[in-house]
Design a protein around this motif. Structure first.
Motif, PDB file in Angstrom:
ATOM      1  N   UNK A  11      27.268 -23.795   2.526  1.00 57.99           N
ATOM      2  CA  UNK A  11      26.072 -22.994   2.785  1.00 57.99           C
ATOM      3  C   UNK A  11      25.967 -21.832   1.808  1.00 57.99           C
ATOM      4  N   UNK A  12      27.070 -21.191   1.520  1.00 58.37           N
ATOM      5  CA  UNK A  12      27.056 -20.091   0.550  1.00 58.37           C
ATOM      6  C   UNK A  12      26.684 -20.599  -0.840  1.00 58.37           C
ATOM      7  N   UNK A  13      27.203 -21.757  -1.217  1.00 60.59           N
ATOM      8  CA  UNK A  13      26.883 -22.329  -2.523  1.00 60.59           C
ATOM      9  C   UNK A  13      25.399 -22.660  -2.615  1.00 60.59           C
ATOM     10  N   UNK A  14      24.831 -23.272  -1.582  1.00 61.18           N
ATOM     11  CA  UNK A  14      23.408 -23.623  -1.610  1.00 61.18           C
ATOM     12  C   UNK A  14      22.528 -22.370  -1.605  1.00 61.18           C
ATOM     13  N   UNK A  15      22.948 -21.342  -0.884  1.00 61.28           N
ATOM     14  CA  UNK A  15      22.203 -20.090  -0.903  1.00 61.28           C
ATOM     15  C   UNK A  15      22.230 -19.441  -2.270  1.00 61.28           C
ATOM     16  N   UNK A  16      23.392 -19.440  -2.906  1.00 60.70           N
ATOM     17  CA  UNK A  16      23.502 -18.882  -4.256  1.00 60.70           C
ATOM     18  C   UNK A  16      22.689 -19.704  -5.251  1.00 60.70           C
ATOM     19  N   UNK A  17      22.664 -21.009  -5.063  1.00 61.28           N
ATOM     20  CA  UNK A  17      21.871 -21.879  -5.938  1.00 61.28           C
ATOM     21  C   UNK A  17      20.371 -21.584  -5.786  1.00 61.28           C
ATOM     22  N   UNK A  18      19.915 -21.386  -4.565  1.00 59.31           N
ATOM     23  CA  UNK A  18      18.520 -21.034  -4.336  1.00 59.31           C
ATOM     24  C   UNK A  18      18.166 -19.687  -4.920  1.00 59.31           C
ATOM     25  N   UNK A  19      19.067 -18.716  -4.766  1.00 61.77           N
ATOM     26  CA  UNK A  19      18.838 -17.391  -5.338  1.00 61.77           C
ATOM     27  C   UNK A  19      18.776 -17.452  -6.861  1.00 61.77           C
ATOM     28  N   UNK A  20      19.661 -18.235  -7.464  1.00 61.96           N
ATOM     29  CA  UNK A  20      19.659 -18.380  -8.922  1.00 61.96           C
ATOM     30  C   UNK A  20      18.364 -19.030  -9.398  1.00 61.96           C
ATOM     31  N   UNK A  21      17.878 -20.026  -8.664  1.00 65.40           N
ATOM     32  CA  UNK A  21      16.619 -20.675  -9.043  1.00 65.40           C
ATOM     33  C   UNK A  21      15.449 -19.709  -8.914  1.00 65.40           C
ATOM     34  N   UNK A  22      15.456 -18.899  -7.878  1.00 66.62           N
ATOM     35  CA  UNK A  22      14.391 -17.915  -7.715  1.00 66.62           C
ATOM     36  C   UNK A  22      14.412 -16.892  -8.840  1.00 66.62           C
ATOM     37  N   UNK A  23      15.590 -16.386  -9.181  1.00 68.15           N
ATOM     38  CA  UNK A  23      15.686 -15.395 -10.253  1.00 68.15           C
ATOM     39  C   UNK A  23      15.278 -15.999 -11.593  1.00 68.15           C
ATOM     40  N   UNK A  24      15.641 -17.251 -11.818  1.00 67.99           N
ATOM     41  CA  UNK A  24      15.235 -17.917 -13.063  1.00 67.99           C
ATOM     42  C   UNK A  24      13.710 -18.042 -13.128  1.00 67.99           C
ATOM     43  N   UNK A  28      11.202 -16.320 -15.925  1.00 65.46           N
ATOM     44  CA  UNK A  28      10.434 -17.173 -16.836  1.00 65.46           C
ATOM     45  C   UNK A  28       8.935 -16.991 -16.679  1.00 65.46           C
ATOM     46  N   UNK A  29       8.493 -16.095 -15.783  1.00 68.60           N
ATOM     47  CA  UNK A  29       7.086 -15.768 -15.685  1.00 68.60           C
ATOM     48  C   UNK A  29       6.282 -16.663 -14.765  1.00 68.60           C
ATOM     49  N   UNK A  30       6.911 -17.318 -13.846  1.00 67.61           N
ATOM     50  CA  UNK A  30       6.204 -18.205 -12.933  1.00 67.61           C
ATOM     51  C   UNK A  30       5.249 -17.442 -12.020  1.00 67.61           C
ATOM     52  N   UNK A  31       5.504 -16.164 -11.776  1.00 65.52           N
ATOM     53  CA  UNK A  31       4.700 -15.394 -10.832  1.00 65.52           C
ATOM     54  C   UNK A  31       3.821 -14.361 -11.534  1.00 65.52           C
TER      55      UNK A  31
END
Length: 66
Positions: A11-24, A28-31
């Motif tokens: 769960x911690x790994x998947x949460x960190x993966x989601x956070x990393x994807x959000x920060x990326x 990259x200017x998606x928002x």
């Protein structure tokens, strides 16, 4: 109880993966332009040559009457 040893790090790994994807995506200017895509679909394409000439004539006529 031993399942928690597996599930908590997963769960911690998947949460960190989601956070990393959000920060990326944030970097990259998606928002940057949230309304642009929604507005572009409503805009017409550029007019055809006949319509462009007609608009130019109308602008010239309007300029002569001023």
């Amino acid at each position: 109880m031993t399942i928690l040893v597996i599930l908590i790090p997963a769960a911690l790994f998947l949460g960190a993966l989601g956070l990393a994807a959000f920060l990326w995506s944030l970097k990259s200017g998606q928002y940057d332009d949230l309304d642009g895509a929604a507005a572009r679909i409503l805009l017409d394409d550029e007019p055809a040559d006949g319509e462009r000439r007609k608009e130019a004539r109308e602008e010239e006529d309007a300029a002569q009457h001023v």
